[in-house]
Design a protein around this motif. Sequence first.
Motif, PDB file in Angstrom:
ATOM      1  N   GLN A 178      42.920  34.753   6.990  1.00  0.00           N
ATOM      2  CA  GLN A 178      42.671  35.856   7.138  1.00  0.00           C
ATOM      3  C   GLN A 178      43.422  36.415   5.527  1.00  0.00           C
ATOM      4  N   LEU A 179      43.947  35.085   4.575  1.00  0.00           N
ATOM      5  CA  LEU A 179      43.461  36.674   3.301  1.00  0.00           C
ATOM      6  C   LEU A 179      42.425  35.584   2.788  1.00  0.00           C
ATOM      7  N   LEU A 180      42.293  34.524   3.000  1.00  0.00           N
ATOM      8  CA  LEU A 180      41.128  34.257   2.558  1.00  0.00           C
ATOM      9  C   LEU A 180      39.330  34.898   2.473  1.00  0.00           C
ATOM     10  N   LYS A 181      39.245  35.226   3.751  1.00  0.00           N
ATOM     11  CA  LYS A 181      39.030  36.654   3.996  1.00  0.00           C
ATOM     12  C   LYS A 181      38.800  37.708   3.031  1.00  0.00           C
ATOM     13  N   GLU A 182      40.147  38.329   2.870  1.00  0.00           N
ATOM     14  CA  GLU A 182      40.213  39.314   2.050  1.00  0.00           C
ATOM     15  C   GLU A 182      40.042  39.125   1.044  1.00  0.00           C
ATOM     16  N   LYS A 183      40.087  38.159   0.474  1.00  0.00           N
ATOM     17  CA  LYS A 183      39.867  37.783  -1.005  1.00  0.00           C
ATOM     18  C   LYS A 183      38.198  37.549  -1.135  1.00  0.00           C
ATOM     19  N   ILE A 184      37.959  36.655  -0.324  1.00  0.00           N
ATOM     20  CA  ILE A 184      36.060  36.568  -0.246  1.00  0.00           C
ATOM     21  C   ILE A 184      35.418  38.084  -0.109  1.00  0.00           C
ATOM     22  N   ASP A 185      35.655  39.157   0.555  1.00  0.00           N
ATOM     23  CA  ASP A 185      35.543  40.254   0.532  1.00  0.00           C
ATOM     24  C   ASP A 185      35.594  41.687  -0.583  1.00  0.00           C
ATOM     25  N   GLY A 186      37.256  40.953  -0.912  1.00  0.00           N
ATOM     26  CA  GLY A 186      37.486  41.636  -1.988  1.00  0.00           C
ATOM     27  C   GLY A 186      36.693  41.020  -3.864  1.00  0.00           C
ATOM     28  N   LEU A 187      36.214  40.091  -3.275  1.00  0.00           N
ATOM     29  CA  LEU A 187      35.370  39.603  -4.187  1.00  0.00           C
ATOM     30  C   LEU A 187      34.627  39.594  -4.107  1.00  0.00           C
ATOM     31  N   LYS A 188      33.832  39.733  -2.963  1.00  0.00           N
ATOM     32  CA  LYS A 188      32.069  40.157  -2.565  1.00  0.00           C
ATOM     33  C   LYS A 188      32.501  41.633  -2.946  1.00  0.00           C
ATOM     34  N   ASN A 189      32.849  42.284  -3.037  1.00  0.00           N
ATOM     35  CA  ASN A 189      32.466  43.578  -3.711  1.00  0.00           C
ATOM     36  C   ASN A 189      32.355  44.303  -5.365  1.00  0.00           C
ATOM     37  N   LYS A 190      33.565  42.978  -5.464  1.00  0.00           N
ATOM     38  CA  LYS A 190      33.871  43.014  -6.944  1.00  0.00           C
ATOM     39  C   LYS A 190      32.067  42.836  -7.262  1.00  0.00           C
ATOM     40  N   ASP A 227      29.356  30.282   0.636  1.00  0.00           N
ATOM     41  CA  ASP A 227      29.948  31.567   2.233  1.00  0.00           C
ATOM     42  C   ASP A 227      29.445  32.604   1.562  1.00  0.00           C
ATOM     43  N   LEU A 228      30.105  32.578   0.311  1.00  0.00           N
ATOM     44  CA  LEU A 228      30.232  33.813  -0.863  1.00  0.00           C
ATOM     45  C   LEU A 228      28.904  34.325  -1.100  1.00  0.00           C
ATOM     46  N   THR A 229      28.434  32.405  -1.698  1.00  0.00           N
ATOM     47  CA  THR A 229      26.784  32.531  -2.240  1.00  0.00           C
ATOM     48  C   THR A 229      25.600  33.486  -1.185  1.00  0.00           C
ATOM     49  N   GLN A 230      26.012  33.449  -0.114  1.00  0.00           N
ATOM     50  CA  GLN A 230      24.987  33.282   1.114  1.00  0.00           C
ATOM     51  C   GLN A 230      24.960  34.908   1.131  1.00  0.00           C
ATOM     52  N   ALA A 231      26.447  35.319   1.249  1.00  0.00           N
ATOM     53  CA  ALA A 231      26.897  36.326   1.871  1.00  0.00           C
ATOM     54  C   ALA A 231      26.286  37.806   0.412  1.00  0.00           C
ATOM     55  N   LEU A 232      26.937  37.514  -0.965  1.00  0.00           N
ATOM     56  CA  LEU A 232      25.875  38.479  -1.668  1.00  0.00           C
ATOM     57  C   LEU A 232      24.387  38.285  -1.915  1.00  0.00           C
ATOM     58  N   GLY A 233      23.873  37.695  -1.484  1.00  0.00           N
ATOM     59  CA  GLY A 233      22.443  37.494  -1.428  1.00  0.00           C
ATOM     60  C   GLY A 233      21.524  38.041   0.089  1.00  0.00           C
ATOM     61  N   ASN A 234      21.924  37.990   1.032  1.00  0.00           N
ATOM     62  CA  ASN A 234      21.482  38.715   2.109  1.00  0.00           C
ATOM     63  C   ASN A 234      22.170  40.440   1.691  1.00  0.00           C
ATOM     64  N   ALA A 235      23.316  40.588   1.086  1.00  0.00           N
ATOM     65  CA  ALA A 235      23.829  41.920   0.711  1.00  0.00           C
ATOM     66  C   ALA A 235      23.027  42.513  -0.067  1.00  0.00           C
ATOM     67  N   LYS A 236      22.054  42.364  -0.974  1.00  0.00           N
ATOM     68  CA  LYS A 236      21.005  42.747  -2.535  1.00  0.00           C
ATOM     69  C   LYS A 236      19.892  42.489  -2.571  1.00  0.00           C
ATOM     70  N   PRO A 237      18.685  43.301  -1.490  1.00  0.00           N
ATOM     71  CA  PRO A 237      17.740  43.199  -1.809  1.00  0.00           C
ATOM     72  C   PRO A 237      17.423  42.251  -3.404  1.00  0.00           C
ATOM     73  N   ASN A 238      16.104  41.203  -2.995  1.00  0.00           N
ATOM     74  CA  ASN A 238      15.365  41.045  -3.967  1.00  0.00           C
ATOM     75  C   ASN A 238      15.915  39.955  -4.980  1.00  0.00           C
ATOM     76  N   SER A 239      17.331  39.432  -4.305  1.00  0.00           N
ATOM     77  CA  SER A 239      18.539  38.514  -5.613  1.00  0.00           C
ATOM     78  C   SER A 239      18.146  36.939  -5.939  1.00  0.00           C
ATOM     79  N   PHE A 240      18.623  36.828  -6.355  1.00  0.00           N
ATOM     80  CA  PHE A 240      18.820  35.044  -6.657  1.00  0.00           C
ATOM     81  C   PHE A 240      20.291  35.130  -7.317  1.00  0.00           C
ATOM     82  N   VAL A 241      21.115  34.240  -6.482  1.00  0.00           N
ATOM     83  CA  VAL A 241      22.233  34.287  -6.362  1.00  0.00           C
ATOM     84  C   VAL A 241      23.049  32.877  -7.367  1.00  0.00           C
TER      85      VAL A 241
END
Length: 879
Positions: free
Chosen positions: A752-764, A791-805
């Motif tokens: 749960q802590l890791l999920k919260e950390k990843i979500d916070g890092l993703k938003n940043k 997992d974070l790489t894929q999440a950021l790519g899916n969240a941003k259109p036309n992305s290169f992560v």
Amino acid sequence: MTSQDVRKQFLEFFASKGHLIVPSAPIVLKDDPTLMFNNSGMAQFKEYFLGNGTPKSNRIADTQKCLRVSGKHNDLEDVGFDTYHHTMFEMLGNWSFGDYFKKEAINWAWELLTEVYKIPKENLYVSVFEGNPAENVPFDQEAWDIWAALIDEDRIILGNKKDNFWEMGDQGPCGPCSEIHVDIRSAEEKALVSGKSLVNNDHPQVVEIWNNVFMEFNRKADGSLEKLPAKHVDTGMGFERLCMALQGKTSNYDTDVFTPLIEKVEQITGFKYVDNAVTPSAVEEKTNIAIRVVVDHVRAVAFAIADGQLPSNTGAGYVIRRILRRAIRYGFTFLNTKEPFINQLVSVLANQMGEFFPEIKSQQQLVTNVIREEEASFLRTLDQGLQLLDKVIEEEKGTIIAGAKAFELYDTFGFPIDLTALILREKGFELDEAGFNAAMQEQKNRSRAASEVSTEDWSVLIPGNVESFVGYDQSESDVKITRIRKVDSKKDGILYQIVLDNTPFYPEGGGQVGDKGTLVSANETIEIIDTKKENNLILHFAKQLPENVNAGFVAKVNSDLRSLSSRNHSATHLMHQALRSILGTHVEQKGSLVNPNYLRFDFSHFAKMTETELQQVEDFVNARIQQQLPLIERRNIPFAQAVQEGAMALFGEKYGDEVRAIKFGESMELCGGIHVKNTAEIWHFKIVSEGAVAAGIRRIEAITSDAVKAHFASYENTLNEVKLALKNPQDILKAVHSMQEENAKLKKQMEQLLKEKIDGLKNKLLLEFYEINGVNVLDRRVDLSMSATKDLTQALGNAKPNSFVVLASVEDGLPNIHCYIAKELVEKKGLNANKVIKELGQYIDGNGGGQPFFASGKGKNVAGITEALNNVASILIRN
């Protein structure tokens, strides 16, 4: 005349000439270190030619299963391309051990061929040895004169040392030979070209069918020849070629030895075989070659497995696997077989040959299962190899593929080089064959250097002695050395092989390792480091020779090691009985290893054993240990009587007319090994592992006696350490369960802590994208595990259109990089995450791969992460 008739008439003919008819020996050799397989009819009789044993009769005849795929006699690469070479073949043979010689052998050969088989005399040619002055061996006038009384002299040919002087090996019995060749061409062809000019010139219809070897000499280590004390006859006639001649065919494959198998292949694949009587087109010939390879190779593989040799990655097993894979490859490429099919031929083979070779019938299910599993495995390898080859092609800058890369595919993954070359040609590439051949030769040189052996001639101290084994009754014996020789090998260095007039040392055999011990004289002690049997001689291996080899010695077996081995050996018998009782009588021993430390037992069974079954086997064996069953040993009883009384005989083993039977209670087996006098000596039996060896073959490893005591002591020590780590709880199991529950709760909290950390890092990080040529780019190092970074790489790519992560992180001191590219960029701009990772991987001393839209890589150089990320923008700008 059917092939069964051909075989039957041969044996009946020589039985009428006073020969004892003996069964074929197994195709796999057990006690001849110079050969992997029986490669000739005489191999099972070597000890008689060497003077190390006495045959059951001075005249013997049989048909022997032979395999020629390694060493000096290697026909593998010829098989399929011509119509008369085979991997496995039958050798019809008759032998004389110091009895008749050239006159009888030649006359009987002529009588059988021309009067019984009724081959026209005008179709036969014979050859005799022309002599070799350099070795002081004269022209074989005697053989010439015998033939001249039977056949026109213009049909007698002089042969050189290569064709008409037969040798068992670099050393040993040898002598001139007289071959018989048959010309089965049409009358029109014979009128145009004399058959005499085609003898020994690889003409497919002018072939050797019989070779009569007259053993008169012994080849010494220095190459010189000496006369043998007795003259012998060793003949071999190719059964398949003989059938071709007698059935009026021009190809072995057109005879009834192969046609049932060919018809089955046609039925399965839909491809048709074109009879050799019709000239096939180029396409038809490729199909013919493939079908010939398949039907030939299935015979070799099936009989080897039936005789106990499973495919594997080493030794004889590797040779069998290689033969089978060659057949699979030809089917895959030319018969379009993408699923296992060769195993379906085993039933045809069993029906064809089961009457004369019952082992192929009784082992039919096992053979079928093993071949099916091997086919499925190699077809997966072929599929994997095709993918790897695509990667090699993709990475190649030019049109020539390096031979070293093709060799890696061949050597590491088993991908056939001819298939590699074929695929490359189809894709417009060329193989660096010279580079491949150089890599192959380098490997062969390494292998040859590692196995290089130099063996001196025997130095005979006591001529004519017949060695006796006394080890069943005693572990010490007064002995004299009868012969010695020096062996120098790259693997073991210089060793000496010592033969004694009698010995208590058990030679390696039946799965049991050879005894160790000492030779003790009044002045010195010589350590015996191993004992083996070769051609009926018991060889004692030592690193040094006694100063006085003529002294009297006491041969002393290391009784402690022998005792431990004997306990393990007796336990294998009890376990064999247990497996047949608990799993069923289909269980048969397929291999074993018995040494002082543990026992290994391979057996036929088609499912993984359950924990309950394993416990039942342990309980069964231990119950018989506790019953203190005495050893009942019977020596020198007739084989047939022992089997009739219930003794287990193992397939693939060669038994004499008289055997030794070992009995503990209801367990009774034919065995030559060392056993306990009472099962109580075993103390306890414990299975330590059970697993698969091949399809339908399971393996159990187990321990007894001192090893069980050590095993239990180790468990007790471990338990005490666990108690100490848990602070000595009264109930250890309860403490462990409590710890597991607490660990599960902590794990959920961490997740749960890791999920919260990843979500916070993703938003940043979503706020840190920047743009290059209309592409949203992000390249950062993050403080996460490798899987979380992915997992974070894929999440950021899916969240941003036309992305290169591109994200990088470090786990366990090793760097990793991940790349996500939006689908529209892959399709429109041709960007490829797989290529990006390969380029960035060089900065972290690593590599990786994946799909065009997502790929990952690992490396060794953490400091390179910064430079890798600094180059992300340049990759985009270039594209």
